[in-house]
Design an enzyme around this catalytic site. Structure first.
Site, PDB file in Angstrom:
ATOM      1  CE1 TYR A  30      -3.453   2.785   0.796  1.00  0.00           C
ATOM      2  CE2 TYR A  30      -2.171   3.233   2.772  1.00  0.00           C
ATOM      3  CZ  TYR A  30      -3.176   3.584   1.889  1.00  0.00           C
ATOM      4  OH  TYR A  30      -3.889   4.731   2.102  1.00  0.00           O
ATOM      5  CD  GLU A  52      -7.725   7.988   5.841  1.00  0.00           C
ATOM      6  OE1 GLU A  52      -7.600   7.832   7.076  1.00  0.00           O
ATOM      7  OE2 GLU A  52      -6.805   7.771   5.034  1.00  0.00           O
ATOM      8  CD1 TRP A  60      -3.724   2.026   5.892  1.00  0.00           C
ATOM      9  CD2 TRP A  60      -5.737   2.902   6.240  1.00  0.00           C
ATOM     10  NE1 TRP A  60      -4.325   2.195   4.664  1.00  0.00           N
ATOM     11  CE2 TRP A  60      -5.560   2.727   4.850  1.00  0.00           C
ATOM     12  CE3 TRP A  60      -6.946   3.432   6.707  1.00  0.00           C
ATOM     13  CZ2 TRP A  60      -6.545   3.071   3.913  1.00  0.00           C
ATOM     14  CZ3 TRP A  60      -7.924   3.779   5.767  1.00  0.00           C
ATOM     15  CH2 TRP A  60      -7.717   3.603   4.401  1.00  0.00           C
TER      16      TRP A  60
END
Length: 201
Positions: A30, A52, A60
């Site tokens: 990522y 988010e 995350w």
């Protein structure tokens, strides 16, 4: 892997990354291929705002692992489709073990889709969000020098809330700005520093 004086970790491939992207292959991919690159399409930006929001209070990595399930659950984050979700869809999503089953965040995702469609009458989500891009970007040498919010993220948060968006606090919006390349918070020693094409080194 070994840390160097710039606060990054040198991987087995010889590339320098921050600690959060140095060990987990999913996070590393990522970081290398997506994080910090400009997102300038409505659907992509809507998805990232929602993810988010779901990430608030979580890691995350958790969101990233669940992203395929999120995309399946929320019609690939097509705002036109999600805007039509009703109470039956909310209950379906609350039973979906593949996503974060938080009713307030699910409802926010639907409201954010509706707000995204309404923004089309005023230039659209992309121009609206990117209108808060700063004139300069941080130049962190170590992770401790990376801010968690900015004057622009505070202003963006307030502006989105006025337009009906939820789960768009200043810290969440700064994370969005980092993720979509509006600011470059890659460490100066990272192999990805400057990769957005917006900010030089």
């Amino acid at each position: 892997m070994a840390p160097d004086s710039a606060g990054v970790i040198i991987g087995e491939d010889g590339l320098a990354r921050p600690a959060w992207a140095a060990s987990d292959p999913l996070m590393r991919n990522y970081y290398d291929q997506e994080w910090g690159l400009p997102v300038t399409d409505e659907q992509g930006l809507y998805e990232r705002i929602c993810l988010e929001g779901f990430q608030a209070g979580l890691s995350w990595a958790t969101i990233l692992r669940k992203r395929p399930a999120f995309r399946a659950a929320f019609a690939a984050f097509d705002p036109e489709a999600v805007a039509l979700f009703g109470s039956t869809d909310v209950e379906r999503l609350m039973q979906d073990p593949g996503i974060i089953r938080n009713r307030l965040k699910i409802l926010a995702t639907i409201r954010n889709a509706q707000a995204t469609l309404e923004l089309r009458n005023d230039g659209g989500l992309v121009d609206f969000v990117w209108g808060f891009a700063p004139d300069s970007t941080p130049r962190p040498r170590v992770a401790a020098e990376i801010p968690t919010q900015s004057r622009e993220s505070v202003a963006l948060s307030k502006a989105l809330r006025k337009r009906g968006f939820s789960f768009v606090g200043p810290t969440t919006m700064f994370a969005l700005m980092e993720a979509v390349g509006m600011v470059d918070t890659h460490l100066l020693g990272s192999h990805r520093r400057g990769s957005s094409g917006i900010w030089s080194g």
